[in-house]
Design a protein around this motif. Structure first.
Motif, PDB file in Angstrom:
ATOM      1  N   ASP A  67       0.815  -1.220   0.000  1.00  0.00           N
ATOM      2  CA  ASP A  67       0.000   0.000   0.000  1.00  0.00           C
ATOM      3  C   ASP A  67       0.850   1.273   0.000  1.00  0.00           C
ATOM      4  O   ASP A  67       0.413   2.328   0.461  1.00  0.00           O
ATOM      5  N   GLY A 158     -12.014   1.286   6.938  1.00  0.00           N
ATOM      6  CA  GLY A 158     -10.722   0.982   6.324  1.00  0.00           C
ATOM      7  C   GLY A 158      -9.899   2.218   6.037  1.00  0.00           C
ATOM      8  O   GLY A 158     -10.207   3.325   6.501  1.00  0.00           O
ATOM      9  N   LYS A 159      -8.854   2.037   5.255  1.00  0.00           N
ATOM     10  CA  LYS A 159      -7.918   3.116   4.929  1.00  0.00           C
ATOM     11  C   LYS A 159      -8.652   4.235   4.199  1.00  0.00           C
ATOM     12  O   LYS A 159      -9.312   4.011   3.189  1.00  0.00           O
ATOM     13  N   GLU A 160      -8.526   5.453   4.699  1.00  0.00           N
ATOM     14  CA  GLU A 160      -9.305   6.579   4.172  1.00  0.00           C
ATOM     15  C   GLU A 160      -9.019   6.871   2.701  1.00  0.00           C
ATOM     16  O   GLU A 160      -9.894   7.330   1.968  1.00  0.00           O
ATOM     17  N   SER A 161      -7.798   6.581   2.228  1.00  0.00           N
ATOM     18  CA  SER A 161      -7.452   6.857   0.830  1.00  0.00           C
ATOM     19  C   SER A 161      -7.962   5.782  -0.123  1.00  0.00           C
ATOM     20  O   SER A 161      -7.876   5.936  -1.340  1.00  0.00           O
ATOM     21  N   ASP A 162      -8.500   4.707   0.430  1.00  0.00           N
ATOM     22  CA  ASP A 162      -8.985   3.591  -0.371  1.00  0.00           C
ATOM     23  C   ASP A 162     -10.456   3.807  -0.703  1.00  0.00           C
ATOM     24  O   ASP A 162     -11.298   3.925   0.191  1.00  0.00           O
ATOM     25  N   ALA A 165     -13.129   1.717   1.110  1.00  0.00           N
ATOM     26  CA  ALA A 165     -13.471   2.045   2.497  1.00  0.00           C
ATOM     27  C   ALA A 165     -14.705   2.942   2.540  1.00  0.00           C
ATOM     28  O   ALA A 165     -15.641   2.709   3.310  1.00  0.00           O
ATOM     29  N   SER A 189     -11.092   4.939  11.819  1.00  0.00           N
ATOM     30  CA  SER A 189     -10.352   4.161  10.831  1.00  0.00           C
ATOM     31  C   SER A 189      -9.302   3.310  11.530  1.00  0.00           C
ATOM     32  O   SER A 189      -8.557   3.801  12.375  1.00  0.00           O
ATOM     33  N   ASN A 191      -7.490   1.362   9.323  1.00  0.00           N
ATOM     34  CA  ASN A 191      -6.578   1.174   8.174  1.00  0.00           C
ATOM     35  C   ASN A 191      -6.445  -0.274   7.722  1.00  0.00           C
ATOM     36  O   ASN A 191      -5.364  -0.706   7.331  1.00  0.00           O
ATOM     37  N   TRP A 192      -7.542  -1.015   7.788  1.00  0.00           N
ATOM     38  CA  TRP A 192      -7.603  -2.424   7.357  1.00  0.00           C
ATOM     39  C   TRP A 192      -6.770  -3.347   8.257  1.00  0.00           C
ATOM     40  O   TRP A 192      -6.628  -4.534   7.949  1.00  0.00           O
ATOM     41  N   SER A 193      -6.204  -2.844   9.348  1.00  0.00           N
ATOM     42  CA  SER A 193      -5.215  -3.587  10.142  1.00  0.00           C
ATOM     43  C   SER A 193      -5.829  -4.271  11.362  1.00  0.00           C
ATOM     44  O   SER A 193      -6.570  -3.643  12.130  1.00  0.00           O
ATOM     45  N   GLU A 196      -4.196  -2.624  14.540  1.00  0.00           N
ATOM     46  CA  GLU A 196      -4.749  -1.295  14.786  1.00  0.00           C
ATOM     47  C   GLU A 196      -6.195  -1.380  15.251  1.00  0.00           C
ATOM     48  O   GLU A 196      -6.626  -0.608  16.120  1.00  0.00           O
TER      49      GLU A 196
END
Length: 313
Positions: A67, A158-162, A165, A189, A191-193, A196
């Motif tokens: 990513d 999920g990841k805000e830039s995705d 999400a 968020s 971040n898909w982790s 996290e």
């Protein structure tokens, strides 16, 4: 004399172009670029694409961008330098991926995108993605049913830039927001982790001991959320994910996570390879550039049929 020289230069350029084109047409290499295989979803994409490419007689090179848009740029340059026949890519950003796909196209290498779209058309030959909005609505409906249409809940995004999400969150809320007795107390968020999600959920729990449910943008975050809830003695809280991973399948069968939404990652990656092969042989995939594949709700009723992002008959 001058006119003759110009014709000579033009002929030289044409021969050079045809030579490059011929070299690319003779290439037998398909380059597969995905995020980290630590996430079983992305590993399934790579495995599916590799297996189908080899069945069709291609060599493969599998690369990981984690990513990281800069890393992805380097990997596209590697594919171009290797004169790949085609690139299969689950990309590192809807905007950040436009430039490398354009470079590949300029080099005569067709790109076939899976899972995530880019914010441009006419550059990739195909963009084959799960119907995230349709799938999120399925997940939202199941969440509402499990919650009994009321109670406090948390959303892990999920990841805000995705792009996915945002689409999944919108699909969830298209359904959930119709029920005024469902109260969103935290939206963060992760971040898909999984790591996290565990950390974020720990913090959320401290201020919200009375939550009834957690809806997550993917399965790895759902696993992290459930681990934090169990550690806090709140394993009864309803958790719903999205992806259809084997880990969440097993959790559902154990009676922990309640549901997920299967997006057929393995099959989508294979479709991308099949379309690449058709394009390389005929000059056309026979399909539109943007292709949506429907998702399937997974719960206790059908979880035992799920294997590596595929639902067995």
């Amino acid at each position: 004399m001058k006119k003759g020289l110009l014709w000579l230069v033009a002929l030289f350029l044409l021969i050079g172009s045809l030579s490059v084109f011929a070299a690319k047409r003779n290439s037998n290499l398909i380059v597969i670029i995905t995020p980290s295989h630590d996430n079983p979803f992305f590993k399934a994409e790579a495995v599916g694409a590799e297996a189908r490419a080899k069945e069709l007689g291609y060599q493969t090179l599998t690369l990981i961008h984690n990513d990281d848009a800069n890393k992805q740029n380097e990997l596209f340059d590697t594919a171009i330098a290797r004169r790949a026949a085609a690139i299969i890519c689950d990309n590192a950003g809807a905007d950040a991926t436009i430039a490398p796909v354009r470079r590949a196209k300029a080099a005569g290498i067709p790109a076939f995108l899976v899972d995530r779209e880019i914010n441009a058309t006419g550059l990739a030959v195909a963009q084959i993605v799960s119907n995230n909005y349709q799938g999120a609505k399925l997940g939202g409906e199941e969440f509402v049913r499990l919650m009994g249409e009321k109670g406090k809940y948390v959303e892990l995004v999920g990841k805000e830039s995705d792009t996915n999400a945002g689409i999944r969150s919108k699909g969830y809320h298209e359904v959930i927001d119709q029920y005024p007795d469902l109260k969103l107390v935290a939206r963060q968020s992760a971040n898909w982790s999984q790591t996290e999600a565990f950390s974020k959920m720990e913090s959320i729990i401290q201020a919200n001991k009375d939550i009834k449910g957690v809806i997550c943008g993917n399965d790895t975050m759902a696993m992290g959320a459930m681990a934090a809830l169990k550690a806090a003695g709140m394993g009864h809280v309803i958790v719903v994910g999205f992806d259809g991973s084997n880990d969440v399948r097993d959790s559902i069968l154990r009676g922990e996570i309640k549901a997920t939404v299967l997006q057929p990652a393995y099959r989508i990656a294979q479709l991308a390879v099949e379309q690449a092969d058709r394009y390389l042989r005929t000059g056309s995939t026979g399909e539109r550039e943007k292709q949506l594949k429907d998702c399937i709700l997974i719960n206790k009723a059908n979880a035992n049929k799920l294997e590596t992002f595929m639902l067995k008959n």
